[in-house]
Design a protein around this motif. Structure first.
Motif, PDB file in Angstrom:
ATOM      1  N   MET B   1       0.637  -1.554   0.124  1.00  0.00           N
ATOM      2  CA  MET B   1       0.083  -0.131  -0.088  1.00  0.00           C
ATOM      3  C   MET B   1       1.104   1.434  -0.124  1.00  0.00           C
ATOM      4  O   MET B   1       1.817   1.235   0.946  1.00  0.00           O
ATOM      5  CB  MET B   1      -0.928  -0.139   1.137  1.00  0.00           C
ATOM      6  CG  MET B   1      -2.152   0.915   1.294  1.00  0.00           C
ATOM      7  SD  MET B   1      -2.706   1.260   2.659  1.00  0.00           S
ATOM      8  CE  MET B   1      -4.278   0.560   2.710  1.00  0.00           C
ATOM      9  N   GLU B   3       1.789   5.027   0.431  1.00  0.00           N
ATOM     10  CA  GLU B   3       1.949   6.281   1.977  1.00  0.00           C
ATOM     11  C   GLU B   3       0.758   6.122   1.837  1.00  0.00           C
ATOM     12  O   GLU B   3       0.232   7.516   2.383  1.00  0.00           O
ATOM     13  CB  GLU B   3       3.382   6.735   2.175  1.00  0.00           C
ATOM     14  CG  GLU B   3       3.765   8.397   2.282  1.00  0.00           C
ATOM     15  CD  GLU B   3       2.749   8.397   3.837  1.00  0.00           C
ATOM     16  OE1 GLU B   3       2.825   8.995   4.701  1.00  0.00           O
ATOM     17  OE2 GLU B   3       2.792   6.813   4.193  1.00  0.00           O
ATOM     18  N   ARG B   6      -1.886   4.766   2.864  1.00  0.00           N
ATOM     19  CA  ARG B   6      -1.670   4.785   4.101  1.00  0.00           C
ATOM     20  C   ARG B   6      -2.489   5.527   4.664  1.00  0.00           C
ATOM     21  O   ARG B   6      -3.683   6.072   5.659  1.00  0.00           O
ATOM     22  CB  ARG B   6      -0.440   4.980   4.287  1.00  0.00           C
ATOM     23  CG  ARG B   6      -0.638   2.655   4.166  1.00  0.00           C
ATOM     24  CD  ARG B   6       0.983   2.768   5.355  1.00  0.00           C
ATOM     25  NE  ARG B   6       1.498   1.588   5.072  1.00  0.00           N
ATOM     26  CZ  ARG B   6       1.976   1.688   4.357  1.00  0.00           C
ATOM     27  NH1 ARG B   6       3.016   2.513   4.017  1.00  0.00           N
ATOM     28  NH2 ARG B   6       2.741   0.243   3.470  1.00  0.00           N
ATOM     29  N   ALA B  10      -5.796   6.991   7.389  1.00  0.00           N
ATOM     30  CA  ALA B  10      -5.296   6.742   8.463  1.00  0.00           C
ATOM     31  C   ALA B  10      -6.818   8.602   8.638  1.00  0.00           C
ATOM     32  O   ALA B  10      -7.948   9.168   9.318  1.00  0.00           O
ATOM     33  CB  ALA B  10      -4.307   8.053   8.723  1.00  0.00           C
ATOM     34  N   ALA B  13     -10.052   7.425   8.909  1.00  0.00           N
ATOM     35  CA  ALA B  13     -10.902   6.868   9.914  1.00  0.00           C
ATOM     36  C   ALA B  13     -10.488   7.981  10.869  1.00  0.00           C
ATOM     37  O   ALA B  13     -11.596   7.212  12.364  1.00  0.00           O
ATOM     38  CB  ALA B  13      -9.832   6.325  11.149  1.00  0.00           C
ATOM     39  N   GLY B  14     -10.823   9.488  11.483  1.00  0.00           N
ATOM     40  CA  GLY B  14     -11.267  10.378  11.541  1.00  0.00           C
ATOM     41  C   GLY B  14     -11.968  11.399  11.807  1.00  0.00           C
ATOM     42  O   GLY B  14     -11.475  12.625  10.244  1.00  0.00           O
ATOM     43  N   PRO B  15     -13.180  11.020  11.425  1.00  0.00           N
ATOM     44  CA  PRO B  15     -14.418  11.956  10.440  1.00  0.00           C
ATOM     45  C   PRO B  15     -14.244  12.892  11.121  1.00  0.00           C
ATOM     46  O   PRO B  15     -14.272  14.161  10.390  1.00  0.00           O
ATOM     47  CB  PRO B  15     -15.583  10.874  10.622  1.00  0.00           C
ATOM     48  CG  PRO B  15     -14.857   9.943  12.354  1.00  0.00           C
ATOM     49  CD  PRO B  15     -13.632   9.963  12.588  1.00  0.00           C
ATOM     50  N   ALA B  16     -14.033  13.272  12.287  1.00  0.00           N
ATOM     51  CA  ALA B  16     -14.341  14.726  12.423  1.00  0.00           C
ATOM     52  C   ALA B  16     -13.927  15.612  12.424  1.00  0.00           C
ATOM     53  O   ALA B  16     -13.699  16.867  12.988  1.00  0.00           O
ATOM     54  CB  ALA B  16     -14.079  14.329  14.659  1.00  0.00           C
ATOM     55  N   SER B  17     -12.114  15.792  11.549  1.00  0.00           N
ATOM     56  CA  SER B  17     -11.256  16.134  11.249  1.00  0.00           C
ATOM     57  C   SER B  17     -11.747  17.004  10.503  1.00  0.00           C
ATOM     58  O   SER B  17     -11.172  17.819   9.415  1.00  0.00           O
ATOM     59  CB  SER B  17     -10.318  16.217  11.708  1.00  0.00           C
ATOM     60  OG  SER B  17      -9.858  14.829  10.976  1.00  0.00           O
ATOM     61  N   LYS B  21     -10.247  19.709   6.635  1.00  0.00           N
ATOM     62  CA  LYS B  21      -9.068  18.541   5.282  1.00  0.00           C
ATOM     63  C   LYS B  21      -9.056  19.684   4.336  1.00  0.00           C
ATOM     64  O   LYS B  21      -7.887  19.722   3.791  1.00  0.00           O
ATOM     65  CB  LYS B  21     -10.378  17.403   4.670  1.00  0.00           C
ATOM     66  CG  LYS B  21     -10.279  16.234   5.489  1.00  0.00           C
ATOM     67  CD  LYS B  21      -8.361  15.937   6.164  1.00  0.00           C
ATOM     68  CE  LYS B  21      -8.002  15.184   6.523  1.00  0.00           C
ATOM     69  NZ  LYS B  21      -7.284  15.924   7.821  1.00  0.00           N
ATOM     70  N   SER B 417       3.892  16.202  10.436  1.00  0.00           N
ATOM     71  CA  SER B 417       2.473  16.466   9.666  1.00  0.00           C
ATOM     72  C   SER B 417       1.710  15.982   7.981  1.00  0.00           C
ATOM     73  O   SER B 417       0.814  15.472   8.019  1.00  0.00           O
ATOM     74  CB  SER B 417       1.744  17.844  10.090  1.00  0.00           C
ATOM     75  OG  SER B 417       2.811  18.457   8.290  1.00  0.00           O
ATOM     76  N   PHE B 420       4.621  10.197   9.755  1.00  0.00           N
ATOM     77  CA  PHE B 420       5.330  10.102  10.371  1.00  0.00           C
ATOM     78  C   PHE B 420       6.913  10.383  10.231  1.00  0.00           C
ATOM     79  O   PHE B 420       7.929  10.205  10.533  1.00  0.00           O
ATOM     80  CB  PHE B 420       5.199   9.027  11.972  1.00  0.00           C
ATOM     81  CG  PHE B 420       4.325   9.421  12.341  1.00  0.00           C
ATOM     82  CD1 PHE B 420       4.049  10.493  13.947  1.00  0.00           C
ATOM     83  CD2 PHE B 420       2.728   9.034  12.433  1.00  0.00           C
ATOM     84  CE1 PHE B 420       2.689  11.400  14.459  1.00  0.00           C
ATOM     85  CE2 PHE B 420       1.287   9.196  13.034  1.00  0.00           C
ATOM     86  CZ  PHE B 420       1.616  10.120  13.630  1.00  0.00           C
TER      87      PHE B 420
END
Lengths: 438, 438
Positions: B1, B3, B6, B10, B13-17, B21, B417, B420
């Protein structure tokens, strides 16, 4: 040339200090006379061998061994407190997936979503004498997204969950600081992402190291220890004077082997350096480690791993002041803000070898090397007397009372007043010979 | 996969942010597009090889090599500034003997005794552009015993001389703290014995490490380096993620060998950990070291030794703020309070690789990962602009001006940001490929 003669020569070279000699000499010659009390090393080693074997058989140590082995299943609802456990990446990932799926289902059914977060308030923490550590109770608080008071925190929680998920998928480790920087605008400041990271650790029932988020390391180790750091074989008898830096990610440590008879936990790096340079571990087989002051998470995890795998007695050499004892308490019982992880971070049954308040008179540490306790020291000392973990060890209570009565403290380095190598050549061997730990 | 995928996963998986975006994505996708600019490693390695060989032949580096090799004889009265040098124990001991004999003779002839101590006042220190470091001039002040104003200090000086003498005779190393504790009543507090120790170093014309008084170490090293620490052979490619702790006593370091092409000097341990875990030194042969913030004496001595013996270019990775630059200046030019020892503690010709103020726009570091400079930051930045060592490097002046104009700073971790591992996988390789250092 004998040590005595050497010292005398050195004193002669310092002409101006002769006015203070008479008193200092009395203490120094007494201190030197202790050297003659030392039995041959073979006899001290026999003492240490019996200590090491007792460490696997005595009732107190059995309790400790049970303590070290016992982990309530992390999600066991019958347990009265929260226990987090080390989990592999696959298991943590699937726990996150389950949480997120539950949130999605909740949203689809029109109920919005909310996280149930264990409360880490002081009122939800308690010291359990049976376990000899601070634990987190089961009270939870809801963190609904559809509530002005908690919307932000729910968002941060979701974001941290997603970031941890990403880290685990890549199979890497990151620091708390890295995590913060992935979304500075959302987190605001690092204390917020750190706090939520602890929440997530509780929610998932796993240790912070299982989340692959590590603290920066500052501990070092030398002595009779071999282990693998990320696959590299490290022989700690061959680490010179500097020692091996303790790895930040404990899950990359494996293959621990040792022929040591005990672990010597040292508060300060000055004492560590003395022990390393004198290769103390070759005279009395031991593993020497220090966190250079307040213990960090990596060093605590490492000490615990050593204790669990090698089942060696742990002897502590700390300053004779309230902070020395406080540092011991962190190693043994954990700190309040990580109480949920106390089972993984703490090492029970550490013996207080020295420097103890009673040592100051026993070894006639000169008055000028003792320091008066400040008001703050006395306050911290009095608070410690109220702590359960101190109360249950009568010897510790007595020592602490002595400290508070005499209002004197002393650092390990105070022993240097008898010669720079007094620590390794007289004080520690004599302590070991006399089994003088409590 | 990939980067990218990936990261996308990721993010999902962080719906609230999601509200933030669009902007973050633009920066992230640009940052990712930089990945495609990377040439094969073989091509980057060729660049590094030419850098390494240039480091031994270019005129600037020649000057540096001369600088590293040249030591005025420490007692040369024709030199306009004081240069202390490493001395072996026998030579330091005989210098002390000479001083003490002179004092004794002076006393016997009825003149009492006095020490001539080089002044370490700011007015006696100057930055020499030719040498590119701060040096101590020759002005001395007398410290007579028979004078109320200096009697105490003369006594302390005599005592420190005697203690150093004792340490050298035993062939051991001690810390400044140990030294203090040998006579707490006389020294009063440690700053006094420390200051006199620096005086003694100047008086004897030798480095503090020659006195066998060491600072506590905090630096760590990994990478393509083999050396002996107190006789133990250390292979720094096999030090796991934790690295090898840099030894406090540089004179026990020997047998330095390396096949590295450069030395990467890192400000923070978080970045060090990332580089160590990703085994960056195996992709681009290098030695990675950090002092975990403000450089300590042991790390500075170690870096200098590496530079002198291996003649490798040194590239620095520091935060984009005034302190990052200040840390560089300490490595390169020394600190004011140890100016007498600047020849032994400094490493000339360090290249500023990053994170530079211009990188923030060049790599489109998102606004939320930049931090506003505080008033104090701005003050420190302006002071740096006045420093000679900054002024003589046009590129540095420009970068510093950019920082002060935009009033923005950023840590190395801000690169997290973009993922990593962005630091090791994109940012650093691209920097090396483009020879983007100044």
């Amino acid at each position: 040339m004998s040590e005595k003669k050497r010292r005398a020569g050195a004193a002669a070279a310092g002409p101006a200090s002769s006015s203070k000699k008479p008193r200092a000499s009395a203490a120094a010659s007494y201190a030197e006379s202790l050297r003659s009390k030392l039995r041959p090393d073979a006899s001290i080693l026999a003492t240490l061998r019996s200590l090491a074997s007792a460490s696997a058989s005595s009732s107190k140590s059995k309790a400790a061994a049970k303590f070290l082995a016992d982990h309530d299943p992390p999600d066991d609802p019958t347990s009265s407190y929260i226990v987090v456990a080390d989990q592999d990446s696959a298991s943590v990932t699937s726990r996150i997936n389950r949480l997120v799926l539950a949130a999605a289902r909740s949203i689809l059914s029109g109920r919005g979503f909310s996280f149930a977060v264990p409360s880490r308030a002081a009122s939800n923490q308690v010291y359990l004498p049976d376990l000899d550590r601070i634990v987190l109770l089961h009270r939870e608080s809801a963190r609904p997204f559809a509530n002005v008071a908690t919307a932000r925190k729910a968002t941060v929680t979701a974001r941290v969950l997603s970031l941890v998920h990403a880290v685990l998928r890549r199979g890497i480790h990151v620091t708390k600081r890295d995590l913060f920087y992935t979304d500075v605008k959302l987190f605001g400041d690092q204390s917020q992402s750190d706090a939520v990271l602890d929440d997530v650790s509780c929610m998932l029932g796993c240790t912070r190291s299982s989340l692959h988020v590590v603290a920066s390391e500052k501990g070092v180790v030398v002595g009779r220890l071999v282990f693998a750091d990320d696959g590299d074989r490290i022989d700690c008898t061959r680490m010179g004077v500097g020692g091996k830096a303790i790895p930040p990610n404990i899950d990359r440590v494996s293959g621990i082997e040792s022929d040591a008879l005990f672990i010597l936990l040292v508060e300060k790096d000055a004492a560590f350096m003395r022990l390393a340079e004198d290769r103390f571990y070759n005279r009395f087989p031991c593993i020497i480690l220090t966190a250079k002051g307040q213990p960090d998470v990596a060093t605590r995890l490492f000490l615990r791993r050593l204790k669990v795998e090698l089942k060696l007695p742990v002897l502590a050499l700390v300053d004779s002041d309230p902070y020395g004892l406080k540092i011991l308490s962190v190693y043994m019982c954990g700190s309040k803000n990580m109480s949920y992880d106390s089972a993984n971070l703490t090492t029970p049954d550490i013996k207080w070898l020295g420097v103890r308040p009673s040592d100051l008179d026993k070894y006639r540490v000169p008055e000028q090397c003792r320091l008066p306790m400040t008001d703050h020291d006395i306050k911290v000392g009095k608070e410690l007397l109220e702590e359960d973990f101190v109360k249950q060890n009568e010897g510790w209570v007595k020592e602490l009372e002595t400290m508070l009565r005499t209002r004197q403290k002393a650092e390990i380095q105070a022993l240097s007043s008898f010669g720079f190598q007094y620590l390794t050549e007289v004080y520690l061997p004599l302590k070991l010979q006399q089994q003088d730990w409590i």
